[in-house]
Design an enzyme around this catalytic site. Structure first.
Site, PDB file in Angstrom:
ATOM      1  N   CYS A   1       0.838  -1.201   0.000  1.00 43.54           N
ATOM      2  CA  CYS A   1       0.000   0.000   0.000  1.00 43.54           C
ATOM      3  C   CYS A   1       0.877   1.256   0.000  1.00 43.54           C
ATOM      4  O   CYS A   1       1.460   1.578  -1.023  1.00 43.54           O
ATOM      5  CB  CYS A   1      -0.983  -0.047   1.169  1.00 43.54           C
ATOM      6  SG  CYS A   1      -2.508   0.811   0.775  1.00 43.54           S
TER       7      CYS A   1
ATOM      8  N   HIS B   1      -3.526  -4.981   0.475  1.00 42.99           N
ATOM      9  CA  HIS B   1      -2.914  -5.541   1.687  1.00 42.99           C
ATOM     10  C   HIS B   1      -2.938  -7.066   1.670  1.00 42.99           C
ATOM     11  O   HIS B   1      -3.863  -7.678   2.209  1.00 42.99           O
ATOM     12  CB  HIS B   1      -3.655  -5.034   2.927  1.00 42.99           C
ATOM     13  CG  HIS B   1      -3.465  -3.578   3.184  1.00 42.99           C
ATOM     14  ND1 HIS B   1      -2.378  -3.085   3.870  1.00 42.99           N
ATOM     15  CD2 HIS B   1      -4.216  -2.509   2.836  1.00 42.99           C
ATOM     16  CE1 HIS B   1      -2.465  -1.761   3.938  1.00 42.99           C
ATOM     17  NE2 HIS B   1      -3.576  -1.392   3.314  1.00 42.99           N
TER      18      HIS B   1
ATOM     19  N   GLU C   1      -1.335  -8.986   3.394  1.00 40.81           N
ATOM     20  CA  GLU C   1      -1.126  -9.553   4.742  1.00 40.81           C
ATOM     21  C   GLU C   1      -2.429  -9.986   5.415  1.00 40.81           C
ATOM     22  O   GLU C   1      -2.398 -10.690   6.413  1.00 40.81           O
ATOM     23  CB  GLU C   1      -0.367  -8.552   5.638  1.00 40.81           C
ATOM     24  CG  GLU C   1      -1.127  -7.307   6.062  1.00 40.81           C
ATOM     25  CD  GLU C   1      -0.995  -6.136   5.095  1.00 40.81           C
ATOM     26  OE1 GLU C   1      -0.736  -6.374   3.895  1.00 40.81           O
ATOM     27  OE2 GLU C   1      -1.166  -4.986   5.527  1.00 40.81           O
TER      28      GLU C   1
END
Ligand code: GLN
Length: 557
Positions: free
Chosen positions: A380, A506, A508
């Site tokens: 990001c 994202h 993650e």
């Protein structure tokens, strides 16, 4: 449908979320279908506006809900995919009640905590009660028993138990059993008092999970059992884990928690299958090799601020039988340049972020990684700073910036969409939740994902400004993923670099043990092959052989 309510006693930060998630892991390993939910007693409507110092990371769900980081544990530890219905704050409860009151839905009645507030809470538990989908719902109540804010939630649970019958519900109370050095003793009093507090409200826990530094012996177990009215085998020890949080399900299983819970809820299940989980833990605990990763961010002292990123690195590393040594670097310390800090780093990761603080340091870090061929993963904001860096130092756009940091920059390589179209003051709202990304063929991204369409979670306002696309791609900047219509850049790479990847989203939030995210996995693989002594000191010639053909840089159709 069976219900488990997880409450916390004595102090906060006991790892209640982790405990609830671990119980989810164990029940799933017994072939039960589990859903998890979190109730947060604070008055914010969601944690999206809270500072990471206050609250750790904001965890984003597929539907764009900005939630508590415990939902991250739930998704990582189980197979459930959560939505905004799985996180309820007091702020949302009161918002709902007040909106109803303004609409006149209460037909002139006095609006009260009981029944109106508690009804909203119970409705949320019932929303999950879909027997065709789940066998067990685990609801964690944030905060500590005795907090004023938590009372309506506990009262709602008391009523709920009455409605569904005690044979279908248990209350698991996570508590602290502290060791007092001077007395050489584990103390049960705080737990007794917090259970007494629960009883005052009309709740009696059936299971005590005792967070402790030392093993709990038979005497302490007996005492806890007797004073708290919990059977002795329902006093479960949860000692601090030695290596990794992923050990928690295994230690709870060794204490008999999953069997106990199934017995209490009259659930017939097979023994849990924990083979894969154990293997994963073994790889985390004793990896064959190690790699040092530099993470450059703003909240380096707050371990929870980048929680999902650290977990994703762990998952990816374990899949390569590798351990991670994190080097946490404060971005502001790199503002005057980067050198010694990165000497021994095999990879550089820049997380997401908001606001100008530390940005120039991150840009310097991205430059260093690009020029020294150090594997780079930008998430990001990490993708945006890499873009700014490339524009400034490779394309000669000296003043390139994001309009987030310099409103009037002459080279807005990152900007708001409406600014790109000359519209002002549209009020920029965040792009949140899952969006599809089309991966461009022939790119490193295609190799990593092994797919040409992926969906990833977003939380940002600013975008790559397509006005600069041709100018930048001509110099070796690759837009390797876009929105399906080609209008938004989602994924970038740098040609002729072993691994320089930035994504506008994202990843993650979609990594799990035994299921590492491809971008993290690729990053770790690249880190393992990186040798500082072999890396050239300057960037490769931008005109050297191209990995991606020019026509493939332009998204098709
Ligand atoms: N501040 C940037 C934006 O809003 C990046 C956000 C992030 O990293 N999550 O676009």
């Amino acid at each position: 449908m069976k219900y488990i309510f997880v409450t916390g006693g004595v102090v906060s930060s006991l790892g209640k979320g982790l405990t609830a998630a671990s119980l989810g892991t164990l029940l799933e390993a017994r072939r039960l279908r589990v859903v998890l939910q979190k109730f947060d007693p604070y008055l914010n409507v969601d944690p999206g506006t809270m500072n990471p110092f206050q609250h750790g990371e904001v965890y984003v769900l597929n539907d764009g809900a900005e939630t508590d980081l415990d939902l991250g544990h739930y998704e990582r530890f189980t197979n459930c995919v959560l939505t905004r219905h799985n996180n309820l704050t007091s702020g949302q409860v009161y918002e709902t009640v007040i909106l109803k009151e303004r609409r006149g839905d209460y037909l002139g009645k006095t609006v009260q905590v009981i029944p109106h507030v508690t009804d909203v809470i119970k409705d949320r538990i019932r929303e999950l009660s879909d027997e065709s989908k789940y066998d067990v719902a685990i609801t964690e109540i944030g905060g500590t028993t005795g907090d004023i804010e938590g009372l309506p939630f506990l009262e709602a649970i008391r009523q709920f138990i009455l409605e569904v019958g005690p044979q279908n519900v248990i209350n698991v109370h996570v508590t602290l059993v502290p060791y007092i050095k001077a007395a050489h003793e584990l103390k049960t009093k705080p737990t007794q008092q917090s259970v007494a507090k629960l009883r005052e409200i009309g709740l009696q826990p059936q299971v005590l999970i005792c967070r402790t530094e030392r093993p709990i012996d038979r005497d302490v177990r007996r005492k806890l059992s007797m004073f708290c009215s919990v059977s002795e085998k329902a006093v479960i020890e949860e000692r601090d884990v030695e290596h990794t949080i992923y050990e928690v399900p295994l230690t709870l299983h060794a204490e008999g928690l999953d069997q106990l819970v199934c017995d209490l809820l009259h659930l017939e299940t097979p023994e849990p299958d924990l083979v894969d989980w154990r293997q994963f833990v073994e790889r985390v605990v004793s990896p064959k090799r190690r790699s040092k990763i530099a993470v450059v961010g703003k909240y380096m002292d707050v371990r929870d601020a980048y929680k999902s990123i650290y977990e994703s690195l762990t998952h990816a590393a374990a899949s390569e039988d590798c351990g991670i040594d994190l080097k946490l670097i404060d971005a502001e310390s790199l503002e005057r340049g980067v050198d010694a800090q990165f000497k021994d780093a095999a990879g550089v990761l820049i997380p997401g972020g908001f606001g100008a603080r530390g940005v120039e340091g991150k840009i310097n870090a991205a430059r260093y990684a690009r020029e020294h061929n150090i594997p780079y993963l930008g998430l990001c904001l990490g993708m945006q700073v890499a873009t700014i860096e490339f524009a400034r130092n490779v394309c000669g756009l000296k003043h390139a910036n994001s309009t987030e940091f310099d409103k009037d920059t002459p080279e807005p390589v990152i900007s708001l969409l409406e600014e790109q179209h000359g519209i002002r003051n549209m009020g920029a709202t965040m792009r949140l939740g899952t969006w599809p990304t089309k991966i461009i063929k022939g790119t490193l991204a295609e190799k990593l994902y092994g797919d040409i369409e992926v969906t990833e979670r977003h939380r940002h306002r600013y975008e790559f400004n397509m006005k600069y696309r041709d100018q930048m791609t001509a110099k070796g900047f690759v837009i390797s993923g876009t929105s399906p219509d080609g209008a938004l850049a989602e994924l970038i790479e740098v040609r002729d670099h072993p691994y320089f990847v930035g994504c506008q989203y994202h990843p993650e939030f979609q990594s799990k043990p035994n299921k590492p995210h491809p971008l993290f996995k690729g990053f770790i693989q690249a880190c393992l092959t990186y040798r500082a002594d072999r890396a050239p000191r300057v960037a490769a010639d931008p005109l050297s052989l191209r990995r991606v053909r020019e026509e493939e840089l332009v998204p098709q159709g």
